[in-house]
Design a protein around this motif. Structure first.
Motif: not given
Length: 406
Positions: A54-56, A62-66, A390-391
């Motif tokens: 879920r975090e990933d 946030s990155l906005g990739v499709g 941590e990411r």
């Protein structure tokens, strides 16, 4: 450059490299779990994506990739654990991200290997059964399917020279593994289509081959690395110099060449070869390419090689399906500016667009377990602290986010 309509920006990972959770829900062991060449390093935790998905996915949003390209763990599915992938796919869809599923990214179950692995023809049938199991659960929600990732690497590094699991050093006696991987791909394509898959393709590792004074050596290497895997899928044949070595039965090549909806190209660098030195059992010898900058892995950075490779594919295959760059990335030591990674990705994304690709997937979303190199190589847009897990998004994450938005 003008962006084609529907161009797909994405990122890629693989199950073994990020999931961890080796013992969750009875997961069976894979050939990579305790591969001796790892020297005691393992991926039993890796990035703990299994528990932190879920975090990933929030990072992906946030990155906005499709699209997010990830692989299914065959050892996990053998234990009946498809629940994790149910949850991951639903989370992606809720975030507006298309799931792109790879069925096999090198983590052969130990029990399959003990029955002969990819050297045994029956593994192709077992793989098709596995494809059916996964598709029956996920086909209604997955946008694109890739049966086998980089069969060239599985064959050449895993079975010919022993650098990768399962660690066999068979040289040309590894060629049956190539055919069975190709056959498994074809059988899986049929299984996925029977289950109602919307788009099925592949992801082959390709390299432009440059001759250092001996075109015959370059042709021999290109046949082994590129055409041993592209020709049976796209033309229903094997390269002439290798065809007699392949354990082909009647009807096999019709299976391997089932029509594809897209063709994935994984590109990292070109390869230069020369005539073999005395005593070399291979018909070529690899040569350094010192005139280009290098990644942290020591690979030459040649964005034009991606454009060249796609052009070579288009010239070789008249009816080539739409091309997606399904992996493109680089390993560098962590730095706050992340300048080298940004430069690499910017140039390679431009090369993909110039070559007319329909999508570009960065390898990788996050730092991960890099096979026989363990945790020493960092490919991620996101830095992972392997002590705390941590990411932390790198500057390249912000660059890619802005590129996607533009």
């Amino acid at each position: 450059m003008t962006l084609p309509d529907g161009f797909l920006w994405g990122v890629s990972t693989s199950a073994f490299q990020v999931e961890g959770a080796f013992t969750a829900a009875g997961r069976r062991p894979s050939v990579w779990d305790a591969f001796p060449a790892l020297g005691g390093r393992d991926a039993s935790v890796a990035c703990d994506h299994y528990h932190r998905y879920r975090e990933d996915v929030a990072l992906l949003r946030s990155l906005g990739v499709g699209a997010y390209r990830f692989s299914i763990s065959w050892p996990r599915v053998l234990a009946g654990d498809l629940g994790f992938y149910d949850r991951l796919v639903d989370e992606l869809l809720a975030a507006g991200i298309a799931p792109v599923v790879t069925l096999y990214h090198w983590d052969t179950p130990v029990e399959v290997e003990e029955a002969g692995g990819w050297l045994e023809r029956d593994t192709a049938r077992r793989f098709a059964d596995y494809a059916t199991t996964v598709a029956d659960r996920l086909v209604d929600r997955v946008a694109m399917w890739i049966p086998v990732n980089e069969p060239a690497i599985v064959t050449l590094l895993g079975h010919a020279i022993g650098q990768h699991a399962p660690g066999r050093s068979l040289l040309f006696d590894a060629l049956p593994a190539a055919h069975h991987l190709n056959l498994g791909h074809g059988l899986a394509v049929g299984a996925l289509r029977a289950a109602g898959a919307r788009a099925v393709g592949t992801a082959n590792n390709h390299t432009p081959v440059w001759a250092d004074g001996d075109p015959a050596a370059a042709d021999a290497y290109a046949d082994l690395h590129n055409w041993l895997f592209a020709d049976p899928l796209l033309a229903g044949r094997y390269p002439d110099r290798l065809a007699e070595r392949m354990p082909v039965r009647d009807g096999d090549l019709a299976v391997t060449s089932a029509p594809l909806d897209f063709y994935g190209v994984n590109y990292y660098n070109p390869t230069r070869v020369r005539a073999p030195s005395p005593g070399n059992p291979l018909p070529f010898e690899l040569v350094d390419i010192p005139e280009y900058p290098r990644t942290g892995f020591g690979w030459p950075v040649v964005p034009a090689g991606l454009t060249e490779m796609i052009s070579v594919l288009r010239n070789r295959f008249v009816d080539l399906p739409p091309i997606y760059v399904t992996e493109s990335g680089c390993s560098y030591e962590h730095s706050p500016e992340d300048t080298e990674r940004i430069g690499y990705l910017a140039a390679h994304a431009d090369a993909a667009l110039e070559a007319g690709a329909r999508g570009y997937f960065v390898w990788s979303l996050m730092d991960n377990f890099e096979w026989d190199s363990g945790y020493s190589q960092r490919f991620g847009l996101v830095h992972v602290d392997y002590e705390t897990l941590e990411r932390t998004p790198r500057a390249s994450f912000g660059w890619y986010r802005d590129r996607v938005r533009r």
